[in-house]
Design an enzyme around this catalytic site. Sequence first.
Site, PDB file in Angstrom:
ATOM      1  N   ARG A 124       0.827  -1.199   0.000  1.00  0.00           N
ATOM      2  CA  ARG A 124       0.000   0.000   0.000  1.00  0.00           C
ATOM      3  C   ARG A 124       0.868   1.258   0.000  1.00  0.00           C
ATOM      4  O   ARG A 124       1.910   1.306   0.654  1.00  0.00           O
ATOM      5  CB  ARG A 124      -0.930   0.010   1.215  1.00  0.00           C
ATOM      6  CG  ARG A 124      -2.016  -1.057   1.156  1.00  0.00           C
ATOM      7  CD  ARG A 124      -2.881  -1.042   2.393  1.00  0.00           C
ATOM      8  NE  ARG A 124      -2.134  -1.437   3.582  1.00  0.00           N
ATOM      9  CZ  ARG A 124      -2.670  -1.538   4.803  1.00  0.00           C
ATOM     10  NH1 ARG A 124      -3.955  -1.259   4.986  1.00  0.00           N
ATOM     11  NH2 ARG A 124      -1.934  -1.910   5.829  1.00  0.00           N
ATOM     12  N   ASP A 160       0.917   5.665   0.346  1.00  0.00           N
ATOM     13  CA  ASP A 160       0.195   6.797   0.930  1.00  0.00           C
ATOM     14  C   ASP A 160      -0.189   7.816  -0.128  1.00  0.00           C
ATOM     15  O   ASP A 160       0.274   7.753  -1.275  1.00  0.00           O
ATOM     16  CB  ASP A 160       1.058   7.479   1.995  1.00  0.00           C
ATOM     17  CG  ASP A 160       1.294   6.608   3.216  1.00  0.00           C
ATOM     18  OD1 ASP A 160       0.400   5.809   3.548  1.00  0.00           O
ATOM     19  OD2 ASP A 160       2.367   6.740   3.827  1.00  0.00           O
ATOM     20  N   ARG A 167      10.392   7.662   3.792  1.00  0.00           N
ATOM     21  CA  ARG A 167      10.347   9.127   3.913  1.00  0.00           C
ATOM     22  C   ARG A 167      11.079   9.607   5.165  1.00  0.00           C
ATOM     23  O   ARG A 167      11.719  10.665   5.164  1.00  0.00           O
ATOM     24  CB  ARG A 167       8.900   9.598   3.912  1.00  0.00           C
ATOM     25  CG  ARG A 167       8.214   9.410   2.556  1.00  0.00           C
ATOM     26  CD  ARG A 167       6.713   9.565   2.667  1.00  0.00           C
ATOM     27  NE  ARG A 167       6.337  10.873   3.181  1.00  0.00           N
ATOM     28  CZ  ARG A 167       5.095  11.198   3.560  1.00  0.00           C
ATOM     29  NH1 ARG A 167       4.119  10.292   3.476  1.00  0.00           N
ATOM     30  NH2 ARG A 167       4.830  12.404   4.008  1.00  0.00           N
TER      31      ARG A 167
END
Length: 264
Positions: free
Chosen positions: A51, A53, A198
Amino acid sequence: MTSRIALGVEYCGTAFRGWQSQAHGTTVQDALESAVREIAGQPVGVTCAGRTDAGVHASQQVVHFDAPAARPLTAWVRGVNSHLPDGVAVRWAQPVGDEFHARFSARGRRYRYLLLNRPQRPGLWQGRVGWFHGPLDLAAMQDACGRLLGEHDFSAFRAAECQAKSPVKTMTDAAVRQCGVMFIFDFAASAFLHHMVRNLVGTLVQIGKGAQPPAWVDELLQMRDRRLAAPTFSPDGLYFRGPVYEPHWGLPDPADDFLDGMLT
C-alpha cells in the site's frame, strides 16, 4: 470457474489519496477495481503488494484478483486501461496459480526517492520529486546509507500509526547517487514500516546538509525513538518500484521500469 490474474500497475499518486480504498472513492484501488469490474462484468476485489500513501507513486505495483470469467490477457491490459483515469495504467497481465498472493508471496520490496537539490522549487517536476534548497554532501549521505544495511530495529523511522507486527527489518540495499541537480535514493528490504523511507530520507538530508554526522544513523537505530529522528519528508518524490518474487512465478522483473531508463 475463477482464475487468478496478476497485474503490473503504474501510477502517479498526485491525484489520489493513496492506494487503499476509502469512502470518498478517490484512491488507486477504487479506480482499479472500478475498471476491472467493467471487464469482468461484476465486482472484483484486488489485492496489492504494498500500500502507498497519498502523493506516493508506483512504477510497478503488483496486484492479484480472481477473475470470475475467462478473458484474453489483452482485455486485462488495454480493456482495463480504457476505463482507468489519467495517472494510472496497467502495464501487463499474467495468469498465476491460486497459491500466488501479491503481498504474501513477495520476498522483498524496493523504493526510490527522487530529490531535486537546487535553490528554486520544482516547476516541471512538481509533485514528482522532493525538494531541498541547500547544498548536500553526497559522501556523508553515502556513509550514512551504509550504516542502514543489514537487520535492524527501525523503530526510529516508524510512523506512530504503523501496524506492522515487528519493527525489525532487513535492509538489503540503501544507496544514494547524484545526477546533476537530482539526488537518487534507492532502498530495498524484506519489508518496510509505515513512512519508513520518507523518514530515512529526512534523516539523510539532515546529514547531507551538515546538521548531523553520518554516525547519527547508528545512534538512532540504537535509541529506537522516532522523536529523535528527522521529520517525515515529502511524499512527492517517493516511488514504489515493486515487490520481488521468486523466479518460479515468472512475473516481469520489478527493476524493468522507466526509472531505470532515466537519470542514469
